[in-house]
Every structure is written in structure tokens, then in C-alpha cells.
Design a protein around this motif. Structure first.
Motif, mmCIF file in Angstrom:
data_model
loop_
_atom_site.group_PDB
_atom_site.id
_atom_site.type_symbol
_atom_site.label_atom_id
_atom_site.label_comp_id
_atom_site.label_asym_id
_atom_site.label_seq_id
_atom_site.Cartn_x
_atom_site.Cartn_y
_atom_site.Cartn_z
ATOM 1 N N ARG A 332 89.491 22.200 57.929
ATOM 2 C CA ARG A 332 91.027 22.370 58.223
ATOM 3 C C ARG A 332 91.864 20.942 58.347
ATOM 4 O O ARG A 332 92.991 21.247 57.974
ATOM 5 C CB ARG A 332 91.056 23.049 59.833
ATOM 6 C CG ARG A 332 90.547 24.481 60.002
ATOM 7 C CD ARG A 332 90.232 25.086 60.992
ATOM 8 N NE ARG A 332 89.820 26.447 61.297
ATOM 9 C CZ ARG A 332 89.231 27.015 62.214
ATOM 10 N NH1 ARG A 332 88.700 26.353 63.262
ATOM 11 N NH2 ARG A 332 88.995 28.591 62.154
ATOM 12 N N GLY A 333 91.046 20.101 58.668
ATOM 13 C CA GLY A 333 91.746 18.867 58.699
ATOM 14 C C GLY A 333 92.129 18.301 57.309
ATOM 15 O O GLY A 333 93.319 17.770 56.851
ATOM 16 N N ILE A 334 91.160 18.395 56.698
ATOM 17 C CA ILE A 334 91.137 17.649 55.078
ATOM 18 C C ILE A 334 91.750 18.699 54.208
ATOM 19 O O ILE A 334 92.667 18.497 53.499
ATOM 20 C CB ILE A 334 89.791 17.027 54.617
ATOM 21 C CG1 ILE A 334 89.392 15.971 55.625
ATOM 22 C CG2 ILE A 334 89.814 16.692 53.435
ATOM 23 C CD1 ILE A 334 87.879 15.380 55.266
ATOM 24 N N GLY A 335 91.136 19.765 53.994
ATOM 25 C CA GLY A 335 91.423 20.987 53.284
ATOM 26 C C GLY A 335 92.608 21.510 53.622
ATOM 27 O O GLY A 335 93.772 21.710 52.470
ATOM 28 N N PHE A 336 93.001 22.019 54.920
ATOM 29 C CA PHE A 336 94.179 23.091 55.264
ATOM 30 C C PHE A 336 95.441 21.921 55.480
ATOM 31 O O PHE A 336 96.669 22.479 55.026
ATOM 32 C CB PHE A 336 93.903 24.036 56.001
ATOM 33 C CG PHE A 336 92.988 24.897 55.976
ATOM 34 C CD1 PHE A 336 92.306 25.229 54.545
ATOM 35 C CD2 PHE A 336 91.981 25.704 56.962
ATOM 36 C CE1 PHE A 336 91.353 26.120 54.452
ATOM 37 C CE2 PHE A 336 91.093 26.643 56.927
ATOM 38 C CZ PHE A 336 90.677 26.557 55.514
ATOM 39 N N ARG A 337 94.938 21.010 56.107
ATOM 40 C CA ARG A 337 96.163 20.076 56.412
ATOM 41 C C ARG A 337 96.517 18.924 55.594
ATOM 42 O O ARG A 337 97.567 18.339 55.776
ATOM 43 C CB ARG A 337 96.043 19.742 57.862
ATOM 44 C CG ARG A 337 95.815 20.625 59.028
ATOM 45 C CD ARG A 337 95.667 20.185 60.520
ATOM 46 N NE ARG A 337 95.541 21.084 61.405
ATOM 47 C CZ ARG A 337 94.274 21.587 62.044
ATOM 48 N NH1 ARG A 337 93.267 20.645 61.467
ATOM 49 N NH2 ARG A 337 94.182 22.325 62.655
ATOM 50 N N GLY A 338 95.874 18.842 54.644
ATOM 51 C CA GLY A 338 95.861 17.734 53.714
ATOM 52 C C GLY A 338 95.708 16.211 54.090
ATOM 53 O O GLY A 338 96.176 15.325 53.739
ATOM 54 N N GLY A 339 94.622 16.306 55.327
ATOM 55 C CA GLY A 339 94.547 14.784 55.645
ATOM 56 C C GLY A 339 93.419 13.995 54.599
ATOM 57 O O GLY A 339 92.847 14.586 54.026
ATOM 58 N N GLU A 340 93.700 12.781 54.507
ATOM 59 C CA GLU A 340 92.937 11.995 53.779
ATOM 60 C C GLU A 340 91.648 11.652 54.655
ATOM 61 O O GLU A 340 91.428 11.562 55.993
ATOM 62 C CB GLU A 340 93.682 10.590 53.310
ATOM 63 C CG GLU A 340 94.741 10.771 52.414
ATOM 64 C CD GLU A 340 95.447 9.716 51.979
ATOM 65 O OE1 GLU A 340 95.012 8.580 52.434
ATOM 66 O OE2 GLU A 340 96.588 9.840 51.266
#
Length: 399
Positions: A332-340
Motif C-alpha cells: 500500500r505504501g510503495i505500490g498504491f501510494r507511490g512512495g519510494e
């Protein structure tokens, strides 16, 4: 009647009758306790206060007093919503613009930004209602029936009656797509079944083949046996979410190469977790019933179907030892929200520490089985009691 008696005796002769009676009671207690909260109270809210006024501070206090809201952070400078949502510290962010108090006193309308992380729609319904209620109450407090009698125009009265206009934005999943909730949960459970059953049966298979002693002599062998399954599971995850993106329209904003790191950590966590659960099984065909220990907590407690915040607080701590909890956090953090990836270095460190803890448990199990093997060997080599030969001689003489 004979058939009835035969089946009845078969039922009460084993443990089936206990399972029939106890299992529903246990499941009722588990489900009842886990989901006794029908809504999320005290959902974490971030407030970006750019007005820095007495009224903005009072408004923050009123928001925090709502039963649906817990103001967990107040920021005095501009900060992007993504930065607040990457690590799941907040489910929503409220932006109070500069001039909020001045516009309130002048009767001018102010637009307030309200950003909601909608990756788990069930987690944000209460906080949306709570913020709307507070804003509506503040607007009603400004309005008085005598404003028009004082000579104010209809436009001025409308500006005072709706002094603050709440503009909501549903981020990451504006359509409340089931791809990020139900589909994600079922796909995750399928991999748990496949990878979990494969690694859960490693030690029982070696035990049944008589080769467990060789593996226990070098614990590194167990790690090498786990790695192929973990690598295969990592590739499976990678391809699965690629298909969901292309065929199902799943929102995935991550760098595909960065996602390989949390995917591999997750599959290692799941593999060692399953190995620990299946360790004491006598043979591979005995591990099937233990799959429920992997599947049920993952499906109910990890946040795949329902937000973790909805669980009782003790269970929220339990979720940290479930491998799927960490996969969903990174996904959710990297994949859905686009976080590095560098935003999640503390979480990656925690997941690696959990992995080290599971490997330590495996090593302790190795030591335990080694000690048991030494005791059996000592018992087999124990000298025969001195009275035994005498008895044998006496018997031969008498014969």
C-alpha cells in the motif's frame, strides 16, 4: 438403525465430537472479540495549520474532541499529503489555509482541503463523517437569524452561513475499487496456501525419510531448502500483481525493481513462519490441518479485508508478527501510494528483525531436536545391568 449406531460409535470414539462442539465455540469467541467494533473511533488525522491563529487552534481542539477523530499531528508548514500517508500514520489530512480566522470575522468563505487515504475505504467512513459534523457545527455557530435585519445581502448571509467549505479528495482509490481490498485479500491467501504448505512440510518430510539428523547437523541446509520456495513465491507475487495491473486495472505506482525487495522479505517471513508451525508434524500428510494457523489470522487480522484499526488494541500488536501485515504495509505504501523505498527503511528494518527472530526460533528448534537425538543415542548405548548375565548363566546351567 445399525448404520446410525455404527456412525455414532465412530464419532464418539475419536476427537471428532470435541471438534464439532468446541470449534464453533472457539470461532464464535474469536470472531466476536475481533470484530466487536463496528466502526473506527479515534481515527488518526493530520492537520496542516497555515493560519496559525487562535481560531485555528480552537478548531483543532474541537476536531480532536470528536469521538471519530484523533489529531495525531499538527504541522505549521506546507507538506504534501503523500508524505503523511506513505507509512500509514494517518488516514486523512486537513489543510487550514492562511486567513481562516480573518475570513470568519469578515463573513467571507474559506475553502478547507480535506484529503482522505481511500486505499481501505472501510477505514475512512467515520473520520469523514466526524470532520463534516465539526465543520457543519462551526458554520451553524456563525449564522444568526438577525443578519439580514442588519442589512446584509443574501450573498453575505450565504457566505457566513457556510463560512467554511470543506473540499474532500479521495486519494489513491477514489472509486473504492474492490481490487485493493477483496481481490487483494483472496490473491494473498492463495499464495499463503501454496507457499505455506510447501515450506511447512520440509521438516516433516525429512523426518519421514530419516534424513532430519543430517539437516539438523547443519542448520544452513534448512535455509537453503527454504530459498527455492521463497524465490518462487517472490516471482509469483511479482507476476500476479502485474497481471492485476494489466487485466484488472489495479493502481500500482511503484518502481517494479524496488518492489522485489519487500516481496522477497515477505516470502522469507512466510516460509520460516510456516516451517515453525509445521516443525513437530510426524509426516507431510499431517501438516494439512495446521494450514488454518497460517490462513485464518492472515485473512482476518492482517488488514487484508478490514482495517487493523478496527481490531481491539491487543490484537493490533499481534498483527505485527503476521507476514501478510508487512506485505500489505509495503504494497500500500510503495505500490498504491507511490512512495519510494527509502521512505520505508524503518519498516524494512523491523521486518528484517522479525525475520531474524523467526530464524532464531528455527535454530532453537534445531538445538532442541539435537538434544533429543543425543538422549536417544545415550539410551541406546547404555550398558546392560550386571544382574543380566548372571541370570543368563543360571538359566543355561539349569537347562
Amino acid at each position: 438403525m445399525k448404520a446410525f449406531i455404527e456412525e455414532w460409535r465412530l464419532l464418539i470414539s475419536g476427537k471428532s465430537v470435541i471438534v464439532f462442539i468446541v470449534m464453533p465455540l472457539v470461532m464464535a469467541a474469536v470472531f466476536g472479540y475481533s470484530f466487536k467494533n463496528s466502526q473506527i473511533n479515534e481515527a488518526p488525522l493530520a492537520v496542516v495549520d497555515l493560519d496559525h491563529s487562535k481560531y485555528s487552534r480552537e478548531l483543532v481542539e474541537k476536531l480532536d474532541a470528536s469521538q471519530y477523530i484523533s489529531v495525531e499531528g499538527v504541522y505549521d508548514n506546507v507538506i504534501e499529503p503523500d508524505m503523511l500517508f506513505y507509512n500509514q500514520h494517518y488516514v486523512a489530512a486537513l489543510y487550514l489555509p492562511a486567513g481562516l480566522e480573518r475570513n470568519r470575522l469578515k463573513g467571507a468563505q474559506t475553502n478547507i482541503g480535506f484529503y482522505v487515504d481511500n486505499t481501505i475505504p472501510a477505514a475512512v467512513g467515520s473520520i469523514r463523517n466526524g470532520v463534516s459534523e465539526v465543520i457543519a457545527a462551526e458554520n451553524a455557530a456563525v449564522y444568526t437569524g438577525g443578519l439580514k435585519a442588519r442589512g446584509l445581502t443574501d450573498g453575505a448571509i450565504a457566505g457566513i452561513a457556510t463560512n467554511m467549505n470543506l473540499q474532500q479528495r479521495l486519494l489513491y482509490n477514489p472509486t473504492s475499487s474492490m481490487m485493493m481490498s477483496t481481490v487483494l485479500g483472496f490473491v494473498s491467501v492463495i499464495l499463503i496456501i501454496l507457499l505455506g504448505n510447501a515450506t511447512m512440510s520440509i521438516v516433516p518430510r525429512l523426518r519421514a525419510d530419516g534424513r532430519l539428523g543430517e539437516a539438523l547437523a547443519s542448520p544452513l541446509q534448512l535455509l537453503l531448502r527454504v530459498l527455492p520456495y521463497s524465490l518462487a513465491g517472490c516471482v509469483s507475487l511479482y507476476l500476479t500483481y502485474g497481471v492485476l495491473k494489466q487485466a484488472g486495472g489495479l493502481r500500482l505506482e511503484a518502481n517494479p525493481f524496488e518492489m522485489l525487495i519487500p516481496f522477497f522479505i515477505y516470502t522469507l517471513l512466510l516460509s520460516f513462519f510456516a516451517m515453525i508451525i509445521g516443525w513437530t508434524a510426524a509426516s507431510p500428510d499431517k501438516v494439512g490441518a495446521r494450514s488454518i494457523i497460517l490462513i485464518l489470522p492472515a485473512f482476518l487480522l492482517s488488514g487484508a479485508m478490514l482495517p487493523v484499526m478496527m481490531l481491539p488494541e491487543p490484537l493490533q500488536y499481534v498483527t505485527n508478527i503476521l507476514p501478510l501485515t508487512w506485505l500489505l504495509l509495503f504494497l500500500r505504501g510503495i505500490g498504491f501510494r507511490g512512495g519510494e523505498l527509502h521512505y520505508f527503511l524503518p519498516q524494512l528494518g523491523s521486518a528484517i528483525l522479525l525475520l531474524a527472530g523467526m530464524m532464531a526460533v528455527v535454530y532453537l528448534l534445531v538445538l532442541k531436536d539435537r538434544r533429543a537425538a543425543v538422549k536417544l543415542a545415550d539410551a541406546a548405548n547404555e550398558p546392560v545391568p550386571a544382574s543380566a548375565p548372571t541370570q543368563s548363566v543360571e538359566t543355561s546351567v539349569s537347562v
